[in-house]
Design a protein around this motif. Structure first.
Motif, PDB file in Angstrom:
ATOM      1  N   GLU A  38      12.769  37.989  58.889  1.00  0.00           N
ATOM      2  CA  GLU A  38      13.019  39.413  58.661  1.00  0.00           C
ATOM      3  C   GLU A  38      14.024  40.019  59.627  1.00  0.00           C
ATOM      4  O   GLU A  38      14.842  40.843  59.234  1.00  0.00           O
ATOM      5  N   PHE A  39      13.971  39.649  60.914  1.00  0.00           N
ATOM      6  CA  PHE A  39      14.868  40.273  61.886  1.00  0.00           C
ATOM      7  C   PHE A  39      15.519  39.304  62.864  1.00  0.00           C
ATOM      8  O   PHE A  39      16.064  39.696  63.878  1.00  0.00           O
ATOM      9  N   GLY A  40      15.487  38.030  62.558  1.00  0.00           N
ATOM     10  CA  GLY A  40      16.264  37.040  63.312  1.00  0.00           C
ATOM     11  C   GLY A  40      15.642  36.590  64.622  1.00  0.00           C
ATOM     12  O   GLY A  40      14.446  36.651  64.828  1.00  0.00           O
ATOM     13  N   GLN A  41      16.518  36.118  65.512  1.00  0.00           N
ATOM     14  CA  GLN A  41      16.112  35.543  66.793  1.00  0.00           C
ATOM     15  C   GLN A  41      15.958  36.620  67.857  1.00  0.00           C
ATOM     16  O   GLN A  41      16.743  37.550  67.928  1.00  0.00           O
ATOM     17  N   MET A  42      14.939  36.447  68.702  1.00  0.00           N
ATOM     18  CA  MET A  42      14.719  37.315  69.855  1.00  0.00           C
ATOM     19  C   MET A  42      14.428  36.433  71.063  1.00  0.00           C
ATOM     20  O   MET A  42      13.770  35.409  70.939  1.00  0.00           O
ATOM     21  N   ASN A  43      14.918  36.829  72.220  1.00  0.00           N
ATOM     22  CA  ASN A  43      14.609  36.128  73.459  1.00  0.00           C
ATOM     23  C   ASN A  43      13.269  36.611  74.003  1.00  0.00           C
ATOM     24  O   ASN A  43      12.825  37.726  73.703  1.00  0.00           O
ATOM     25  N   TYR A  44      12.621  35.765  74.800  1.00  0.00           N
ATOM     26  CA  TYR A  44      11.349  36.138  75.401  1.00  0.00           C
ATOM     27  C   TYR A  44      11.507  37.461  76.156  1.00  0.00           C
ATOM     28  O   TYR A  44      12.459  37.652  76.907  1.00  0.00           O
ATOM     29  N   GLY A  45      10.574  38.372  75.936  1.00  0.00           N
ATOM     30  CA  GLY A  45      10.608  39.670  76.606  1.00  0.00           C
ATOM     31  C   GLY A  45      11.415  40.725  75.868  1.00  0.00           C
ATOM     32  O   GLY A  45      11.348  41.901  76.225  1.00  0.00           O
ATOM     33  N   THR A  49      13.211  47.994  67.958  1.00  0.00           N
ATOM     34  CA  THR A  49      12.624  48.955  67.031  1.00  0.00           C
ATOM     35  C   THR A  49      13.219  48.658  65.667  1.00  0.00           C
ATOM     36  O   THR A  49      14.433  48.664  65.485  1.00  0.00           O
ATOM     37  N   LEU A  50      12.349  48.363  64.708  1.00  0.00           N
ATOM     38  CA  LEU A  50      12.768  48.016  63.364  1.00  0.00           C
ATOM     39  C   LEU A  50      12.721  49.253  62.471  1.00  0.00           C
ATOM     40  O   LEU A  50      12.316  50.322  62.897  1.00  0.00           O
ATOM     41  N   GLU A  51      13.130  49.082  61.218  1.00  0.00           N
ATOM     42  CA  GLU A  51      13.075  50.184  60.265  1.00  0.00           C
ATOM     43  C   GLU A  51      11.662  50.733  60.167  1.00  0.00           C
ATOM     44  O   GLU A  51      10.688  50.029  60.399  1.00  0.00           O
ATOM     45  N   ASN A  52      11.558  51.974  59.824  1.00  0.00           N
ATOM     46  CA  ASN A  52      10.275  52.658  59.649  1.00  0.00           C
ATOM     47  C   ASN A  52       9.458  52.730  60.927  1.00  0.00           C
ATOM     48  O   ASN A  52       8.230  52.742  60.887  1.00  0.00           O
ATOM     49  N   CYS A  53      10.125  52.722  62.072  1.00  0.00           N
ATOM     50  CA  CYS A  53       9.473  52.928  63.364  1.00  0.00           C
ATOM     51  C   CYS A  53       8.427  51.851  63.667  1.00  0.00           C
ATOM     52  O   CYS A  53       7.280  52.143  63.984  1.00  0.00           O
ATOM     53  N   VAL A  54       8.829  50.609  63.575  1.00  0.00           N
ATOM     54  CA  VAL A  54       7.969  49.478  63.925  1.00  0.00           C
ATOM     55  C   VAL A  54       8.589  48.790  65.142  1.00  0.00           C
ATOM     56  O   VAL A  54       9.788  48.531  65.179  1.00  0.00           O
ATOM     57  N   ARG A  55       7.768  48.512  66.152  1.00  0.00           N
ATOM     58  CA  ARG A  55       8.231  47.835  67.356  1.00  0.00           C
ATOM     59  C   ARG A  55       7.897  46.351  67.268  1.00  0.00           C
ATOM     60  O   ARG A  55       6.764  45.980  66.946  1.00  0.00           O
ATOM     61  N   ALA A  56       8.877  45.512  67.550  1.00  0.00           N
ATOM     62  CA  ALA A  56       8.666  44.062  67.626  1.00  0.00           C
ATOM     63  C   ALA A  56       8.880  43.645  69.075  1.00  0.00           C
ATOM     64  O   ALA A  56       9.876  44.014  69.693  1.00  0.00           O
ATOM     65  N   PHE A  57       7.929  42.871  69.620  1.00  0.00           N
ATOM     66  CA  PHE A  57       8.036  42.377  70.991  1.00  0.00           C
ATOM     67  C   PHE A  57       7.864  40.869  70.990  1.00  0.00           C
ATOM     68  O   PHE A  57       6.913  40.343  70.403  1.00  0.00           O
ATOM     69  N   CYS A  58       8.780  40.163  71.651  1.00  0.00           N
ATOM     70  CA  CYS A  58       8.761  38.704  71.727  1.00  0.00           C
ATOM     71  C   CYS A  58       8.018  38.263  72.991  1.00  0.00           C
ATOM     72  O   CYS A  58       8.450  38.552  74.104  1.00  0.00           O
ATOM     73  N   SER A  59       6.909  37.560  72.805  1.00  0.00           N
ATOM     74  CA  SER A  59       6.108  37.061  73.930  1.00  0.00           C
ATOM     75  C   SER A  59       6.615  35.704  74.397  1.00  0.00           C
ATOM     76  O   SER A  59       7.302  34.997  73.665  1.00  0.00           O
ATOM     77  N   ASP A  60       6.235  35.321  75.614  1.00  0.00           N
ATOM     78  CA  ASP A  60       6.676  34.053  76.207  1.00  0.00           C
ATOM     79  C   ASP A  60       6.209  32.827  75.430  1.00  0.00           C
ATOM     80  O   ASP A  60       6.756  31.752  75.601  1.00  0.00           O
ATOM     81  N   ASP A  61       5.195  32.976  74.597  1.00  0.00           N
ATOM     82  CA  ASP A  61       4.705  31.833  73.815  1.00  0.00           C
ATOM     83  C   ASP A  61       5.359  31.748  72.431  1.00  0.00           C
ATOM     84  O   ASP A  61       4.977  30.928  71.608  1.00  0.00           O
ATOM     85  N   GLY A  62       6.341  32.618  72.174  1.00  0.00           N
ATOM     86  CA  GLY A  62       7.061  32.587  70.906  1.00  0.00           C
ATOM     87  C   GLY A  62       6.463  33.463  69.819  1.00  0.00           C
ATOM     88  O   GLY A  62       7.019  33.569  68.733  1.00  0.00           O
ATOM     89  N   THR A  63       5.325  34.093  70.100  1.00  0.00           N
ATOM     90  CA  THR A  63       4.753  34.993  69.104  1.00  0.00           C
ATOM     91  C   THR A  63       5.450  36.352  69.164  1.00  0.00           C
ATOM     92  O   THR A  63       5.977  36.746  70.200  1.00  0.00           O
ATOM     93  N   ILE A  64       5.439  37.029  68.042  1.00  0.00           N
ATOM     94  CA  ILE A  64       6.018  38.365  67.960  1.00  0.00           C
ATOM     95  C   ILE A  64       4.888  39.332  67.637  1.00  0.00           C
ATOM     96  O   ILE A  64       4.159  39.137  66.668  1.00  0.00           O
ATOM     97  N   SER A  65       4.735  40.337  68.482  1.00  0.00           N
ATOM     98  CA  SER A  65       3.741  41.370  68.189  1.00  0.00           C
ATOM     99  C   SER A  65       4.462  42.565  67.576  1.00  0.00           C
ATOM    100  O   SER A  65       5.524  42.976  68.047  1.00  0.00           O
ATOM    101  N   LEU A  66       3.887  43.075  66.505  1.00  0.00           N
ATOM    102  CA  LEU A  66       4.451  44.209  65.789  1.00  0.00           C
ATOM    103  C   LEU A  66       3.491  45.386  65.920  1.00  0.00           C
ATOM    104  O   LEU A  66       2.282  45.218  65.789  1.00  0.00           O
ATOM    105  N   ALA A  67       4.024  46.559  66.185  1.00  0.00           N
ATOM    106  CA  ALA A  67       3.203  47.763  66.295  1.00  0.00           C
ATOM    107  C   ALA A  67       3.872  48.883  65.511  1.00  0.00           C
ATOM    108  O   ALA A  67       5.085  49.049  65.568  1.00  0.00           O
ATOM    109  N   SER A  68       3.050  49.619  64.768  1.00  0.00           N
ATOM    110  CA  SER A  68       3.575  50.772  64.033  1.00  0.00           C
ATOM    111  C   SER A  68       2.793  52.013  64.424  1.00  0.00           C
ATOM    112  O   SER A  68       1.762  51.928  65.083  1.00  0.00           O
TER     113      SER A  68
END
Length: 98
Positions: A38-45, A49-68
């Motif tokens: 959906e939004f490509g590559q992100m580096n750790y840390g 901010t994605l469309e519709n006011c959603v935050r994506a955060f890249c964790s050190d273990d490769g997971t992405i947490s999304l918050a709306s």
């Protein structure tokens, strides 16, 4: 009257913090960073901010947490968010009952 004011304040706080959170697991085909179709590559840390006011955060273990922001059901209504701003400033805000 005091109970009504307390209820308004409580519901305003409750509505302001009630949002949605999701976790996207690490992609084993893209080691060393986070990746989503959906939004490509992100580096750790990194945080985006994605469309519709959603935050994506890249964790050190490769997971992405999304918050709306979630839905606001404030007793006195809400003020629309500004989608040109980063999360959480883009979220709707509860109107004051005063």
């Amino acid at each position: 009257m005091k109970f009504l004011l307390f209820a308004c304040a409580f519901l305003t706080v409750l509505s302001a913090v009630y949002g949605a959170v999701a976790i996207q697991l690490a992609d084993p085909d893209h080691p060393g960073h986070c990746y989503s179709d959906e939004f490509g590559q992100m580096n750790y840390g990194d945080e985006k901010t994605l469309e519709n006011c959603v935050r994506a955060f890249c964790s050190d273990d490769g997971t992405i947490s999304l918050a709306s922001c979630g839905l606001i059901a404030a007793p006195c209504g809400s003020i629309p968010g500004d989608l040109s701003k980063p999360y959480p400033d883009c979220c709707h805000k509860a109107k004051s009952c005063e």
